[in-house]
Design an enzyme around this catalytic site. Structure first.
Site, PDB file in Angstrom:
ATOM      1  N   LYS A  22      -4.015 -17.905   2.138  1.00 28.51           N
ATOM      2  CA  LYS A  22      -5.123 -16.977   2.397  1.00 28.51           C
ATOM      3  C   LYS A  22      -4.733 -15.539   2.082  1.00 28.51           C
ATOM      4  CE  LYS A  22      -5.660 -15.114   6.346  1.00 28.51           C
ATOM      5  NZ  LYS A  22      -5.892 -13.852   7.019  1.00 28.51           N
ATOM      6  N   ASN A  23      -3.575 -15.102   2.551  1.00 31.49           N
ATOM      7  CA  ASN A  23      -3.226 -13.695   2.382  1.00 31.49           C
ATOM      8  C   ASN A  23      -2.909 -13.340   0.935  1.00 31.49           C
ATOM      9  OD1 ASN A  23      -3.722 -13.174   5.026  1.00 31.49           O
ATOM     10  ND2 ASN A  23      -1.584 -13.225   5.694  1.00 31.49           N
ATOM     11  N   ARG A  93      -9.068  -7.927   7.309  1.00 30.81           N
ATOM     12  CA  ARG A  93      -7.999  -6.979   7.044  1.00 30.81           C
ATOM     13  C   ARG A  93      -7.860  -6.734   5.537  1.00 30.81           C
ATOM     14  NH1 ARG A  93      -6.200  -3.410  10.001  1.00 30.81           N
ATOM     15  NH2 ARG A  93      -4.343  -2.503   9.126  1.00 30.81           N
ATOM     16  N   CYS A 117      -7.482  -9.194  12.770  1.00 30.44           N
ATOM     17  CA  CYS A 117      -7.130  -9.592  14.129  1.00 30.44           C
ATOM     18  C   CYS A 117      -6.688  -8.404  14.963  1.00 30.44           C
ATOM     19  CB  CYS A 117      -6.012 -10.626  14.086  1.00 30.44           C
ATOM     20  SG  CYS A 117      -6.604 -12.238  13.624  1.00 30.44           S
ATOM     21  N   ARG A 122      -2.207  -1.310  14.099  1.00 34.66           N
ATOM     22  CA  ARG A 122      -2.374  -1.527  12.668  1.00 34.66           C
ATOM     23  C   ARG A 122      -2.794  -0.270  11.890  1.00 34.66           C
ATOM     24  NH1 ARG A 122      -4.524  -7.615  11.804  1.00 34.66           N
ATOM     25  NH2 ARG A 122      -3.025  -7.521  10.134  1.00 34.66           N
ATOM     26  N   PRO A 123      -1.960   0.778  11.928  1.00 35.42           N
ATOM     27  CA  PRO A 123      -2.291   1.989  11.169  1.00 35.42           C
ATOM     28  C   PRO A 123      -2.194   1.750   9.664  1.00 35.42           C
ATOM     29  CG  PRO A 123      -0.067   2.137  12.041  1.00 35.42           C
ATOM     30  CD  PRO A 123      -0.649   0.852  12.574  1.00 35.42           C
ATOM     31  N   ILE A 124      -2.773   2.663   8.873  1.00 36.73           N
ATOM     32  CA  ILE A 124      -2.681   2.518   7.409  1.00 36.73           C
ATOM     33  C   ILE A 124      -2.068   3.775   6.788  1.00 36.73           C
ATOM     34  CG2 ILE A 124      -4.518   0.814   7.149  1.00 36.73           C
ATOM     35  CD1 ILE A 124      -6.277   3.218   6.245  1.00 36.73           C
ATOM     36  N   ASP A 125      -1.280   4.482   7.587  1.00 32.06           N
ATOM     37  CA  ASP A 125      -0.679   5.726   7.075  1.00 32.06           C
ATOM     38  C   ASP A 125       0.201   5.494   5.836  1.00 32.06           C
ATOM     39  OD1 ASP A 125       0.817   4.419   9.300  1.00 32.06           O
ATOM     40  OD2 ASP A 125       2.397   5.775   8.641  1.00 32.06           O
ATOM     41  N   GLN A 126       0.875   4.342   5.760  1.00 35.94           N
ATOM     42  CA  GLN A 126       1.760   4.099   4.607  1.00 35.94           C
ATOM     43  C   GLN A 126       0.963   3.845   3.323  1.00 35.94           C
ATOM     44  OE1 GLN A 126       5.201   4.521   4.829  1.00 35.94           O
ATOM     45  NE2 GLN A 126       4.470   5.275   6.798  1.00 35.94           N
ATOM     46  N   ASP A 305       3.369 -14.162  12.066  1.00 40.32           N
ATOM     47  CA  ASP A 305       2.203 -15.055  12.076  1.00 40.32           C
ATOM     48  C   ASP A 305       2.550 -16.459  12.581  1.00 40.32           C
ATOM     49  OD1 ASP A 305       0.632 -13.021  11.184  1.00 40.32           O
ATOM     50  OD2 ASP A 305       0.276 -13.827   9.177  1.00 40.32           O
ATOM     51  N   ILE A 327       7.008  -6.930  15.187  1.00 41.23           N
ATOM     52  CA  ILE A 327       6.109  -6.366  14.153  1.00 41.23           C
ATOM     53  C   ILE A 327       4.846  -5.752  14.776  1.00 41.23           C
ATOM     54  CG2 ILE A 327       4.866  -6.834  11.990  1.00 41.23           C
ATOM     55  CD1 ILE A 327       7.827  -7.468  11.665  1.00 41.23           C
ATOM     56  N   ARG A 397     -11.178 -18.439  10.044  1.00 42.06           N
ATOM     57  CA  ARG A 397     -10.889 -17.359   9.097  1.00 42.06           C
ATOM     58  C   ARG A 397      -9.737 -17.737   8.164  1.00 42.06           C
ATOM     59  NH1 ARG A 397      -9.243 -12.207  11.889  1.00 42.06           N
ATOM     60  NH2 ARG A 397      -8.553 -12.025   9.757  1.00 42.06           N
TER      61      ARG A 397
HETATM   62  C1  UD1 Z   1      -0.132  -8.674   6.809  1.00 42.43           C
HETATM   63  C2  UD1 Z   1      -0.809  -9.997   7.019  1.00 42.43           C
HETATM   64  C3  UD1 Z   1      -0.666 -10.451   8.470  1.00 42.43           C
HETATM   65  C4  UD1 Z   1       0.802 -10.436   8.886  1.00 42.43           C
HETATM   66  C5  UD1 Z   1       1.462  -9.111   8.555  1.00 42.43           C
HETATM   67  C6  UD1 Z   1       2.959  -9.107   8.793  1.00 42.43           C
HETATM   68  C7  UD1 Z   1      -2.611  -9.948   5.407  1.00 42.43           C
HETATM   69  C8  UD1 Z   1      -4.078  -9.798   5.149  1.00 42.43           C
HETATM   70  N1  UD1 Z   1      -2.208  -9.852   6.673  1.00 42.43           N
HETATM   71  O1  UD1 Z   1      -0.797  -7.733   7.637  1.00 42.43           O
HETATM   72  O2  UD1 Z   1      -1.201 -11.762   8.573  1.00 42.43           O
HETATM   73  O3  UD1 Z   1       0.864 -10.635  10.283  1.00 42.43           O
HETATM   74  O4  UD1 Z   1       1.251  -8.782   7.169  1.00 42.43           O
HETATM   75  O5  UD1 Z   1       3.575 -10.117   8.073  1.00 42.43           O
HETATM   76  O6  UD1 Z   1      -1.834 -10.205   4.505  1.00 42.43           O
HETATM   77  N2  UD1 Z   1       2.325  -0.333   9.597  1.00 42.43           N
HETATM   78  C9  UD1 Z   1       2.342   1.045   9.734  1.00 42.43           C
HETATM   79  N3  UD1 Z   1       1.664   1.802   8.817  1.00 42.43           N
HETATM   80  C10 UD1 Z   1       1.002   1.255   7.767  1.00 42.43           C
HETATM   81  C11 UD1 Z   1       1.001  -0.155   7.619  1.00 42.43           C
HETATM   82  C12 UD1 Z   1       1.673  -0.926   8.548  1.00 42.43           C
HETATM   83  O7  UD1 Z   1       2.934   1.574  10.666  1.00 42.43           O
HETATM   84  O8  UD1 Z   1       0.413   1.985   6.970  1.00 42.43           O
HETATM   85  C13 UD1 Z   1       3.051  -1.177  10.579  1.00 42.43           C
HETATM   86  C14 UD1 Z   1       2.116  -2.121  11.336  1.00 42.43           C
HETATM   87  O9  UD1 Z   1       1.556  -1.490  12.462  1.00 42.43           O
HETATM   88  C15 UD1 Z   1       3.062  -3.231  11.703  1.00 42.43           C
HETATM   89  C16 UD1 Z   1       4.030  -3.291  10.515  1.00 42.43           C
HETATM   90  O10 UD1 Z   1       3.911  -2.040   9.851  1.00 42.43           O
HETATM   91  O11 UD1 Z   1       3.793  -2.871  12.847  1.00 42.43           O
HETATM   92  C17 UD1 Z   1       3.763  -4.409   9.542  1.00 42.43           C
HETATM   93  O12 UD1 Z   1       2.402  -4.384   9.140  1.00 42.43           O
HETATM   94  P1  UD1 Z   1       1.929  -4.896   7.718  1.00 42.43           P
HETATM   95  O13 UD1 Z   1       3.047  -5.618   7.053  1.00 42.43           O
HETATM   96  O14 UD1 Z   1       1.297  -3.766   6.986  1.00 42.43           O
HETATM   97  O15 UD1 Z   1       0.809  -5.944   8.111  1.00 42.43           O
HETATM   98  P2  UD1 Z   1      -0.591  -6.179   7.399  1.00 42.43           P
HETATM   99  O16 UD1 Z   1      -0.455  -5.940   5.931  1.00 42.43           O
HETATM  100  O17 UD1 Z   1      -1.664  -5.494   8.159  1.00 42.43           O
END
Ligand code: UD1
Length: 430
Positions: A22-23, A93, A117, A122-126, A305, A327, A397
């Site tokens: 799925k991912n 997501r 979920c 789940r920030p997106i700053d990166q 996961d 995580i 999902r």
């Molecule tokens: C993806 C997967 C999810 C899985 C996760 C970790 C998809 C659609 N989802 O989620 O199923 O549980 O990888 O393997 O593929 N973080 C930041 N800033 C950012 C982005 C992430 O601080 O900009 C942190 C998150 O809060 C978290 C960690 O980095 O603590 C890992 O997150 P990330 O690998 O980005 O997970 P997703 O891509 O959301």
């Protein structure tokens, strides 16, 4: 509302076929619109998150043709410059991958902030840091992320945290930027590699995916391709742990055993027999399993996961186990439900201390999110008596034909809607 009716107690046994990841599919479908030529994608799982992203790309003008249940032809030549803001996209997501793909192709994207979920902040700053490094102006307005760039220029980007989503998003945008991008501290998950292979098959020049340094030389345009998505590591893992929890004997087919190594290692450590062949793994559990410690980590570590699924198994193992979630900060919400089935679990911060019990008992429980929902189904399959699992839309999902696949392994599980259907199930299952 539909729910799963389960009668526990049957050891799972037989063979089960794993669907596409799925991912990986979410990222690949988002990337498929970057070409103006037709792209054919196979092994797409038939789950609701995928239906949502397909609808989102159709809504902005992609032509999506369903060849069969798991194969799609997609053409992104006629994409409109429209904001992506529908109710389907808000729920998933992976919708934020459309920022990377549209920004790469059109140097502009406007996409609603992602859902998915509720397992932490789940920030997106990166992601934003990466887009800005490539020269985009990024702002968040009225719940939308708007990214704009006159021109995207390759850059050297160091990720502060290992993020699957940010690695994928930056890789997509950078693959159509001018010059070279280097992503350091990149995520190494199998679906990062799958997306890189897919982009390369359309003409991208990406090297190093699967290591923590990815090098991307931007190209001007992509051509068409035919591509088959990798098998779902987490679906496979879920069946492996279902076999362990029910003391079964299950051969999980259409997998890449290398992707499952952290899971196989833990299962062997607690007393299961795991046999690997080219594209299958067999998990056999004949006796009560042992306790262990496990900590979730980015790939190739133990996946977050799979954390709820291993906790369910350890809840039935002898002795005290410790599960540390490193995580996401809010991923133990299922513990209350598991406790109602008789588990003995204490959560302290990001750690669950599990005192194994000899059995679970069936109960009426709610799925709190996708993976925890599947884990609670495993608990119900291992429990004495009947269970009802509610809020199964979470599970749908990400798991294709979950009850059907479990039934083929001898589980007693049915998707029912009314009290009457529930009673009929209980009567039939005795
Ligand atoms: C993806 C997967 C999810 C899985 C996760 C970790 C998809 C659609 N989802 O989620 O199923 O549980 O990888 O393997 O593929 N973080 C930041 N800033 C950012 C982005 C992430 O601080 O900009 C942190 C998150 O809060 C978290 C960690 O980095 O603590 C890992 O997150 P990330 O690998 O980005 O997970 P997703 O891509 O959301």
């Amino acid at each position: 509302m539909e729910h799963y009716a389960v009668k526990g107690g049957n050891p799972l046994s037989g063979e089960v076929e794993i669907s596409g990841a799925k991912n990986a599919a979410l990222a690949i479908l988002a990337a498929s619109i970057m070409s103006n030529e037709t792209v054919r994608i196979d092994n797409v799982p038939d789950v609701s998150d995928i239906r949502a992203i397909l609808r989102a790309i159709e809504n902005i003008g992609a032509v999506v043709e369903r060849v069969d249940r798991h194969t799609f032809k997609i053409n992104g030549a006629l994409i409109k410059d429209a904001p992506i803001d529908d109710d389907y996209v808000k729920k998933i997501r992976g919708s934020y991958y459309l920022i990377g793909s549209l920004l790469g192709k059109y140097k502009r994207a406007e996409v609603t902030l992602p859902g998915g979920c509720n397992i932490g902040l789940r920030p997106i700053d990166q992601h934003i840091k990466g887009f800005r490094a490539l020269g985009a102006e990024v702002r968040v307005e009225h719940g939308m992320i708007v990214a704009d760039a006159g021109d995207l220029q390759g850059a050297h980007i160091y990720m502060d945290v290992v993020s699957v989503g940010a690695t994928i998003n930056i890789m997509m945008a950078a693959s159509m930027a001018r010059g070279m991008t280097i992503i350091e501290n990149a995520a190494k998950e199998p679906h990062v590699v799958d997306l890189a292979n897919f982009l390369n098959s359309m003409g991208a020049q990406i090297k190093g995916a699967g290591t923590d340094v990815i090098r991307i030389r931007g190209v001007e345009r992509f051509h068409g391709t035919e591509y088959s998505i990798i098998p779902d590591q987490i679906e496979a893992g879920t069946f492996m742990f279902a076999a362990a929890a029910t003391r079964g004997d299950v051969t999980i087919k259409n997998v890449i055993p290398k992707h499952l190594e952290s899971l196989s290692a833990k299962l062997m450590e607690i007393g299961c027999q795991v046999e690997e062949s080219d594209d299958a793994v067999r998990v056999v559990a004949t006796k009560r399993l042992n306790h262990t410690h496990v900590k979730t980590l980015p790939y190739p570590g133990f996946p977050t996961d799979m954390q709820p699924q291993i906790a369910v198994v350890l809840g039935l193992s002898s002795g005290t186990s410790i599960v540390t979630e490193s995580i996401f900060e809010n991923r133990f919400k299922y513990v209350d439900e598991l406790t109602r089935m008789g588990a003995q679990v204490k959560v302290e911060g990001n750690t669950a201390i599990i005192d194994g019990v000899s059995r679970y008992t069936g109960a009426s429980i709610m799925a709190p999110d996708l993976r925890a929902g599947a884990a609670l189904v495993i608990a119900a399959l291992a429990a004495d008596g009947f269970s009802q699992i509610h809020d199964i839309y979470y599970i749908e999902r990400g798991y294709e034909d979950f009850p059907e696949k479990l039934r083929s392994l001898g589980a007693e599980i049915e998707c029912v809607e009314t009290e009457r259907e529930q009673r009929k199930f209980e009567f039939r299952a005795g």
